[in-house]
Design a protein around this motif. Sequence first.
Motif, PDB file in Angstrom:
ATOM      1  N   THR A  19       0.873  -1.168   0.000  1.00 41.20           N
ATOM      2  CA  THR A  19       0.000   0.000   0.000  1.00 41.20           C
ATOM      3  C   THR A  19       0.910   1.218   0.000  1.00 41.20           C
ATOM      4  O   THR A  19       2.100   1.123   0.301  1.00 41.20           O
ATOM      5  CB  THR A  19      -0.927   0.035   1.230  1.00 41.20           C
ATOM      6  N   GLY A  20       0.351   2.363  -0.338  1.00 44.94           N
ATOM      7  CA  GLY A  20       1.158   3.577  -0.375  1.00 44.94           C
ATOM      8  C   GLY A  20       1.850   3.724  -1.707  1.00 44.94           C
ATOM      9  O   GLY A  20       1.275   3.448  -2.767  1.00 44.94           O
ATOM     10  N   LYS A  41       4.082 -11.441  -8.800  1.00 43.87           N
ATOM     11  CA  LYS A  41       3.986 -11.777  -7.377  1.00 43.87           C
ATOM     12  C   LYS A  41       3.694 -10.562  -6.499  1.00 43.87           C
ATOM     13  O   LYS A  41       3.587 -10.694  -5.292  1.00 43.87           O
ATOM     14  CB  LYS A  41       5.301 -12.407  -6.891  1.00 43.87           C
ATOM     15  N   VAL A  42       3.608  -9.385  -7.106  1.00 43.72           N
ATOM     16  CA  VAL A  42       3.431  -8.151  -6.342  1.00 43.72           C
ATOM     17  C   VAL A  42       2.082  -7.528  -6.686  1.00 43.72           C
ATOM     18  O   VAL A  42       1.776  -7.298  -7.859  1.00 43.72           O
ATOM     19  CB  VAL A  42       4.579  -7.156  -6.621  1.00 43.72           C
ATOM     20  N   PHE A  43       1.298  -7.278  -5.651  1.00 44.78           N
ATOM     21  CA  PHE A  43      -0.011  -6.650  -5.811  1.00 44.78           C
ATOM     22  C   PHE A  43       0.019  -5.316  -5.071  1.00 44.78           C
ATOM     23  O   PHE A  43       0.128  -5.292  -3.836  1.00 44.78           O
ATOM     24  CB  PHE A  43      -1.110  -7.565  -5.264  1.00 44.78           C
ATOM     25  N   GLU A  44      -0.077  -4.234  -5.832  1.00 48.31           N
ATOM     26  CA  GLU A  44       0.041  -2.900  -5.256  1.00 48.31           C
ATOM     27  C   GLU A  44      -1.313  -2.204  -5.243  1.00 48.31           C
ATOM     28  O   GLU A  44      -1.978  -2.119  -6.266  1.00 48.31           O
ATOM     29  CB  GLU A  44       1.055  -2.082  -6.049  1.00 48.31           C
ATOM     30  N   PHE A  45      -1.684  -1.698  -4.078  1.00 52.26           N
ATOM     31  CA  PHE A  45      -2.984  -1.050  -3.917  1.00 52.26           C
ATOM     32  C   PHE A  45      -2.895   0.464  -3.835  1.00 52.26           C
ATOM     33  O   PHE A  45      -3.911   1.137  -3.800  1.00 52.26           O
ATOM     34  CB  PHE A  45      -3.694  -1.613  -2.677  1.00 52.26           C
ATOM     35  N   GLY A  46      -1.695   1.007  -3.782  1.00 52.18           N
ATOM     36  CA  GLY A  46      -1.534   2.453  -3.725  1.00 52.18           C
ATOM     37  C   GLY A  46      -2.024   3.025  -2.406  1.00 52.18           C
ATOM     38  O   GLY A  46      -2.118   2.330  -1.395  1.00 52.18           O
ATOM     39  N   TRP A  47      -2.367   4.300  -2.434  1.00 48.10           N
ATOM     40  CA  TRP A  47      -2.849   4.983  -1.227  1.00 48.10           C
ATOM     41  C   TRP A  47      -4.315   4.670  -1.027  1.00 48.10           C
ATOM     42  O   TRP A  47      -5.115   4.798  -1.940  1.00 48.10           O
ATOM     43  CB  TRP A  47      -2.615   6.486  -1.351  1.00 48.10           C
ATOM     44  N   LEU A  48      -4.657   4.257   0.179  1.00 47.95           N
ATOM     45  CA  LEU A  48      -6.021   3.838   0.492  1.00 47.95           C
ATOM     46  C   LEU A  48      -6.583   4.650   1.647  1.00 47.95           C
ATOM     47  O   LEU A  48      -5.837   5.110   2.512  1.00 47.95           O
ATOM     48  CB  LEU A  48      -6.026   2.358   0.900  1.00 47.95           C
ATOM     49  N   ASN A  49      -7.900   4.772   1.677  1.00 44.00           N
ATOM     50  CA  ASN A  49      -8.511   5.381   2.862  1.00 44.00           C
ATOM     51  C   ASN A  49      -8.474   4.355   3.993  1.00 44.00           C
ATOM     52  O   ASN A  49      -8.154   3.189   3.787  1.00 44.00           O
ATOM     53  CB  ASN A  49      -9.927   5.897   2.573  1.00 44.00           C
ATOM     54  N   GLU A  74     -10.502   1.022   3.483  1.00 43.50           N
ATOM     55  CA  GLU A  74      -9.899   0.136   2.491  1.00 43.50           C
ATOM     56  C   GLU A  74      -8.590  -0.473   3.025  1.00 43.50           C
ATOM     57  O   GLU A  74      -8.335  -1.665   2.838  1.00 43.50           O
ATOM     58  CB  GLU A  74      -9.613   0.908   1.200  1.00 43.50           C
ATOM     59  N   TYR A  75      -7.794   0.349   3.680  1.00 43.89           N
ATOM     60  CA  TYR A  75      -6.527  -0.122   4.241  1.00 43.89           C
ATOM     61  C   TYR A  75      -6.776  -1.220   5.277  1.00 43.89           C
ATOM     62  O   TYR A  75      -6.108  -2.258   5.270  1.00 43.89           O
ATOM     63  CB  TYR A  75      -5.771   1.056   4.868  1.00 43.89           C
ATOM     64  N   SER A  76      -7.764  -1.001   6.140  1.00 46.78           N
ATOM     65  CA  SER A  76      -8.094  -1.994   7.166  1.00 46.78           C
ATOM     66  C   SER A  76      -8.505  -3.318   6.544  1.00 46.78           C
ATOM     67  O   SER A  76      -8.173  -4.387   7.061  1.00 46.78           O
ATOM     68  CB  SER A  76      -9.221  -1.473   8.064  1.00 46.78           C
ATOM     69  N   GLU A  77      -9.220  -3.280   5.441  1.00 42.61           N
ATOM     70  CA  GLU A  77      -9.642  -4.512   4.769  1.00 42.61           C
ATOM     71  C   GLU A  77      -8.457  -5.225   4.138  1.00 42.61           C
ATOM     72  O   GLU A  77      -8.357  -6.456   4.207  1.00 42.61           O
ATOM     73  CB  GLU A  77     -10.696  -4.193   3.712  1.00 42.61           C
ATOM     74  N   ILE A  78      -7.561  -4.485   3.534  1.00 39.91           N
ATOM     75  CA  ILE A  78      -6.404  -5.093   2.861  1.00 39.91           C
ATOM     76  C   ILE A  78      -5.467  -5.743   3.872  1.00 39.91           C
ATOM     77  O   ILE A  78      -5.022  -6.879   3.680  1.00 39.91           O
ATOM     78  CB  ILE A  78      -5.634  -4.040   2.024  1.00 39.91           C
ATOM     79  N   ILE A  79      -5.155  -5.051   4.970  1.00 39.53           N
ATOM     80  CA  ILE A  79      -4.145  -5.606   5.881  1.00 39.53           C
ATOM     81  C   ILE A  79      -4.615  -6.855   6.606  1.00 39.53           C
ATOM     82  O   ILE A  79      -3.793  -7.642   7.060  1.00 39.53           O
ATOM     83  CB  ILE A  79      -3.584  -4.556   6.868  1.00 39.53           C
ATOM     84  N   THR A  80      -5.915  -7.056   6.684  1.00 40.19           N
ATOM     85  CA  THR A  80      -6.391  -8.288   7.331  1.00 40.19           C
ATOM     86  C   THR A  80      -6.225  -9.513   6.433  1.00 40.19           C
ATOM     87  O   THR A  80      -6.417 -10.640   6.893  1.00 40.19           O
ATOM     88  CB  THR A  80      -7.863  -8.161   7.766  1.00 40.19           C
ATOM     89  N   SER A  81      -5.856  -9.311   5.174  1.00 35.57           N
ATOM     90  CA  SER A  81      -5.647 -10.440   4.270  1.00 35.57           C
ATOM     91  C   SER A  81      -4.201 -10.924   4.265  1.00 35.57           C
ATOM     92  O   SER A  81      -3.867 -11.881   3.582  1.00 35.57           O
ATOM     93  CB  SER A  81      -6.067 -10.063   2.844  1.00 35.57           C
ATOM     94  N   VAL A  82      -3.353 -10.293   5.042  1.00 36.49           N
ATOM     95  CA  VAL A  82      -1.926 -10.609   5.063  1.00 36.49           C
ATOM     96  C   VAL A  82      -1.643 -11.704   6.093  1.00 36.49           C
ATOM     97  O   VAL A  82      -2.198 -11.688   7.186  1.00 36.49           O
ATOM     98  CB  VAL A  82      -1.122  -9.323   5.392  1.00 36.49           C
ATOM     99  N   ASP A  83      -0.773 -12.629   5.740  1.00 31.16           N
ATOM    100  CA  ASP A  83      -0.366 -13.682   6.679  1.00 31.16           C
ATOM    101  C   ASP A  83       0.767 -13.207   7.581  1.00 31.16           C
ATOM    102  O   ASP A  83       0.756 -13.435   8.783  1.00 31.16           O
ATOM    103  CB  ASP A  83       0.084 -14.937   5.934  1.00 31.16           C
ATOM    104  N   ILE A  84       1.779 -12.593   6.983  1.00 29.45           N
ATOM    105  CA  ILE A  84       2.938 -12.069   7.708  1.00 29.45           C
ATOM    106  C   ILE A  84       3.280 -10.720   7.095  1.00 29.45           C
ATOM    107  O   ILE A  84       3.326 -10.574   5.876  1.00 29.45           O
ATOM    108  CB  ILE A  84       4.164 -12.999   7.591  1.00 29.45           C
TER     109      ILE A  84
END
Length: 167
Positions: free
Chosen positions: A25-26, A42-50, A53-63
């Motif tokens: 992100t960012g 292998k890289v998925f970039e979401f850019g700057w998020l509100n 949206e940021y809260s939803e993305i980071i919960t999908s991360v394992d590490i």
Amino acid sequence: LEINDLTPFLDALGELDLNINLITTGSYIDKKILKAKNINHKVFEFGWLNYKEYSEIITSVDIFLLLQKENLQNLARWPNKLGDYFATGRSVLANPWGEILYYSTSHPYLFHLVDWDRMAVKAKIVELYKNKDYIGKNNFKIRRFAVEYLSWQRQTVKLVEFYNKIL
């Protein structure tokens, strides 16, 4: 995004034939770098998020990943994103520098420590990949650490106590 800090991870990612991805992100990583390291798939970039949206993305991360060179710029700041990471209950792959060294000693379950080196990062990724069951083992403890030590409410109380002491 300090791309130079991520170099050991990006190099390792390009050398590994494992089903792992990097979510960012960012700021975006230069497409030329992704292509040169053969990791653009292998890289998925979401850019700057509100915030939502940021809260939803980071919960999908394992590490989470927080590799940083030990230099004056990095030592002079607190990696604020750690609060967000730990609030999800996820651990962080990091090299030991600054406060990370302190917290990894007092709370070792928070981090997967590795030297800031391509081969060390690569070996740690393989180790974690082979031991996937370990990844979620401490989620509750990590979340509790975030609430007890890093929450804004707790930090605000500490700040008010400090102000009251000096005033």
